[in-house]
Design an enzyme around this catalytic site. Structure first.
Site, mmCIF file in Angstrom:
data_model
loop_
_atom_site.group_PDB
_atom_site.id
_atom_site.type_symbol
_atom_site.label_atom_id
_atom_site.label_comp_id
_atom_site.label_asym_id
_atom_site.label_seq_id
_atom_site.Cartn_x
_atom_site.Cartn_y
_atom_site.Cartn_z
ATOM 1 N N TYR A 61 54.311 -30.968 -71.566
ATOM 2 C CA TYR A 61 53.037 -31.249 -70.877
ATOM 3 C C TYR A 61 52.242 -32.332 -71.621
ATOM 4 O O TYR A 61 51.698 -33.254 -71.004
ATOM 5 C CB TYR A 61 52.226 -29.948 -70.747
ATOM 6 N N SER B 61 45.493 -36.292 -66.705
ATOM 7 C CA SER B 61 45.602 -35.329 -65.595
ATOM 8 C C SER B 61 46.030 -35.950 -64.262
ATOM 9 O O SER B 61 46.320 -35.216 -63.325
ATOM 10 C CB SER B 61 44.270 -34.606 -65.404
ATOM 11 N N VAL C 103 41.246 -37.631 -68.255
ATOM 12 C CA VAL C 103 40.255 -37.789 -69.331
ATOM 13 C C VAL C 103 40.293 -39.146 -70.022
ATOM 14 O O VAL C 103 39.375 -39.461 -70.777
ATOM 15 C CB VAL C 103 40.364 -36.716 -70.454
ATOM 16 N N LYS D 120 49.203 -34.638 -62.991
ATOM 17 C CA LYS D 120 49.366 -33.265 -62.467
ATOM 18 C C LYS D 120 49.807 -33.205 -61.000
ATOM 19 O O LYS D 120 50.752 -32.483 -60.679
ATOM 20 C CB LYS D 120 48.072 -32.471 -62.685
ATOM 21 N N TYR E 86 37.950 -31.467 -60.071
ATOM 22 C CA TYR E 86 37.487 -30.272 -60.773
ATOM 23 C C TYR E 86 36.271 -29.679 -60.066
ATOM 24 O O TYR E 86 36.208 -29.651 -58.847
ATOM 25 C CB TYR E 86 37.192 -30.578 -62.245
HETATM 26 N N1 GLN Z 1 45.882 -33.858 -71.773
HETATM 27 C C1 GLN Z 1 44.614 -33.426 -71.318
HETATM 28 C C2 GLN Z 1 44.419 -31.962 -71.631
HETATM 29 O O1 GLN Z 1 45.271 -31.180 -71.369
HETATM 30 C C3 GLN Z 1 44.484 -33.687 -69.843
HETATM 31 C C4 GLN Z 1 43.202 -33.230 -69.270
HETATM 32 C C5 GLN Z 1 42.583 -34.195 -68.279
HETATM 33 O O2 GLN Z 1 42.964 -35.328 -68.101
HETATM 34 N N2 GLN Z 1 41.525 -33.720 -67.646
HETATM 35 O O3 GLN Z 1 43.429 -31.580 -72.173
#
Ligand code: GLN
Length: 390
Positions: A188, A63, A258, A66, A240
Site C-alpha cells: 500500500y 490516495s 495528500v 485508491k 472524504y
Molecule cells: N499514503 C497516505 C496515507 O496512507 C495516503 C493518504 C491520502 O492521500 N489521503 O496516509
C-alpha cells in the site's frame, strides 16, 4: 493559442495567487514539496491531452491510487467478492479514520485508508514485491505509460506509517486481510508512492470517464461497468468528509491525494488532473478545488446539469428505393429520445398515409433497453418494424 489552452491558462492564472492551506506534514518527505507548484491537464475522448502550468512535475499519487486499485480488484474478482471486505458508504470522517462497520469490521468505503488497505489486500501477489508490481503495472495501464515508485517517499511513508499498520492489523482481526498483513501495508505504501504527472492523472481519470478504455492507448483497462461503479463511489466518497459540498459546487466524481494531486472526471467528456500541494482541513488541494469549481462551470460539466443530447438522437427520415419510409437513427437512444422519435414518426405516417415504415437503429451507439422496447411496441402499432441487427 488554441481556445481550450487559453481557457485553462486563464483558470490557472486566476487561482495562482491563492495560498491558503498547508502541506501534509505527517509524511516528512511530502512536507518538503514545493508548495507553489501548480499544474492542470485535461484529456478528451480522442485522447488529446492539453496541459498547462507545471505539467511535467512528478509527484506521488497517494490516495488517487485508491479508486484505480479498487477498479482492478473489482474487475478481477467481481462485485460480490470485493464488497464482502469493503463497503460503499461515505464515512463522513477524515481519510485516516478508524472507520469500520459495527459488527462486520468492514471499512466504510475503498477511498479511505482502511478501505484502501482492504482493497490492496485483494490484489494477487504472494509478497509485498509481487503485489506492488501488480499494482504499479495496473496503474500504468490506466496512465498509458510505465510508472515507477519514488523510493524516498516510500521509505518515509513506511517509517511513519504506524497508523496504517494499526488499521491493517485491526482489519486482519475481522478477517478482511489474511496472511502477511505487513506485506499488504508495504505494498500500500508503495502504491501511494507511485510517481505521476498531471497528464498521467488526466489520462487515468479519462480511462474511467470513457468506460474503462484508455483514450490515449485505446486499451480497455477495465470494463465499462467497473468504471461506472468506481465513478459512483468517487461521487459519494472521493473527497472524504468534504464530498457533499464538492458534489454541490463541482458536481464531478473526484479523488484527492495528500501530495496535492486531484483528479476529476466528466463521464463521456473529460478526464482532469491537477497538482497544487497546499491542502484544506479535509486533506484536499485548496487551489485544486477552486480550479475544478471554475472548470466545471465553464465547461458545463456538473453531472446533474441537464443535457439535451441524451434526449435528442440523430434522426434522418428518407424514402427508400423500396418505397418504404426509413427512419435512420444514430447517437444514443434513451427512453426520452425514443419518445421524440415516435412523435416525429407519427407526423410522417399521417402525411404518407401509412406507408411501410422501417425504423433503423443499427447505427445507434448506445441503445437503452427501455428505449428499444417502447420503439418496438409503438412502431409495431403503426404497422412498421424496427431494424436492429448490424
Ligand atoms: N499514503 C497516505 C496515507 O496512507 C495516503 C493518504 C491520502 O492521500 N489521503 O496516509
Amino acid at each position: 493559442m488554441d481556445p481550450i489552452r487559453q481557457m485553462l491558462t486563464d483558470v490557472l492564472d486566476e487561482v495562482r495567487p491563492r495560498d491558503e492551506g498547508e502541506l501534509a506534514q505527517y509524511i516528512p518527505e511530502l512536507a518538503r514539496a514545493d508548495p507553489d507548484r501548480l499544474g492542470l491537464a485535461i484529456v478528451g475522448p480522442r485522447g488529446e491531452v492539453v496541459a498547462v502550468g507545471d505539467a511535467d512535475a512528478e509527484f506521488t499519487i497517494q490516495s488517487i491510487s485508491k479508486p484505480f486499485v479498487f477498479a482492478l480488484v473489482l474487475d478481477a474478482l467481481g462485485r460480490d467478492a470485493v464488497l464482502r471486505h469493503v463497503g460503499v458508504e461515505p464515512s463522513g470522517e477524515p481519510f485516516n479514520a478508524i472507520s469500520l462497520e459495527h459488527e462486520t469490521g468492514r471499512p466504510a468505503n475503498p477511498l479511505i485508508n482502511a478501505g484502501a488497505l482492504a482493497t490492496t489486500a485483494l490484489v494477487a501477489g504472494g509478497d509485498a514485491t509481487e503485489r506492488s508490481a501488480h499494482i504499479v503495472a495496473g496503474l500504468s495501464r490506466f496512465a498509458g505509460r510505465t510508472l515507477r515508485v519514488d523510493e524516498d517517499v516510500y521509505a518515509s511513508e513506511s517509517a511513519t506509517g504506524d497508523r496504517n499498520r494499526a488499521l491493517a492489523h485491526l482489519l486482519r482481526s475481522y478477517g478482511h486481510i489474511d496472511g502477511d498483513v505487513d506485506g499488504v501495508v508495504e505494498a500500500y505504501f508503495r502504491q501511494c508512492s507511485t510517481l505521476v504527472t498531471v497528464c498521467d492523472v488526466a489520462v487515468m481519470a479519462g480511462t474511467l470517464a470513457f468506460g474503462g478504455r484508455n483514450p490515449v492507448t485505446g486499451e480497455q483497462v477495465v470494463s465499462a461497468r467497473t468504471a461506472r461503479d468506481v465513478a459512483s463511489i468517487m461521487t459519494s466518497c472521493g473527497m472524504y468528509d468534504g464530498s457533499g459540498s464538492w458534489l454541490l459546487r463541482v458536481g464531478l466524481p473526484a479523488k484527492s491525494g495528500v501530495s496535492g494531486g486531484l483528479m476529476a472526471l466528466a463521464p463521456s467528456q473529460f478526464g482532469v488532473g491537477v497538482l497544487s500541494p497546499r491542502l484544506d482541513p479535509h486533506g484536499n488541494s485548496t487551489r485544486g478545488r477552486l480550479l475544478l469549481e471554475r472548470l466545471s462551470e465553464s465547461f458545463g460539466m456538473h453531472v446533474f446539469e441537464q443535457h439535451e443530447g441524451i434526449a435528442a438522437p440523430g434522426v434522418v427520415i428518407e424514402r427508400g428505393d423500396d418505397g418504404a419510409v426509413h427512419v435512420v437513427l444514430d447517437g444514443e437512444l434513451s427512453f426520452s429520445g425514443a419518445e421524440r422519435v415516435l412523435a416525429a414518426v407519427r407526423g410522417v405516417d399521417v402525411e404518407l398515409g401509412g406507408e411501410q415504415l422501417v425504423v433503423d437503429v443499427r447505427a445507434v451507439r448506445q441503445l437503452h433497453p427501455a428505449a428499444l422496447a417502447v420503439l418496438r411496441e409503438q412502431v409495431g402499432d403503426l404497422g412498421g418494424r424496427v431494424h436492429v441487427e448490424v
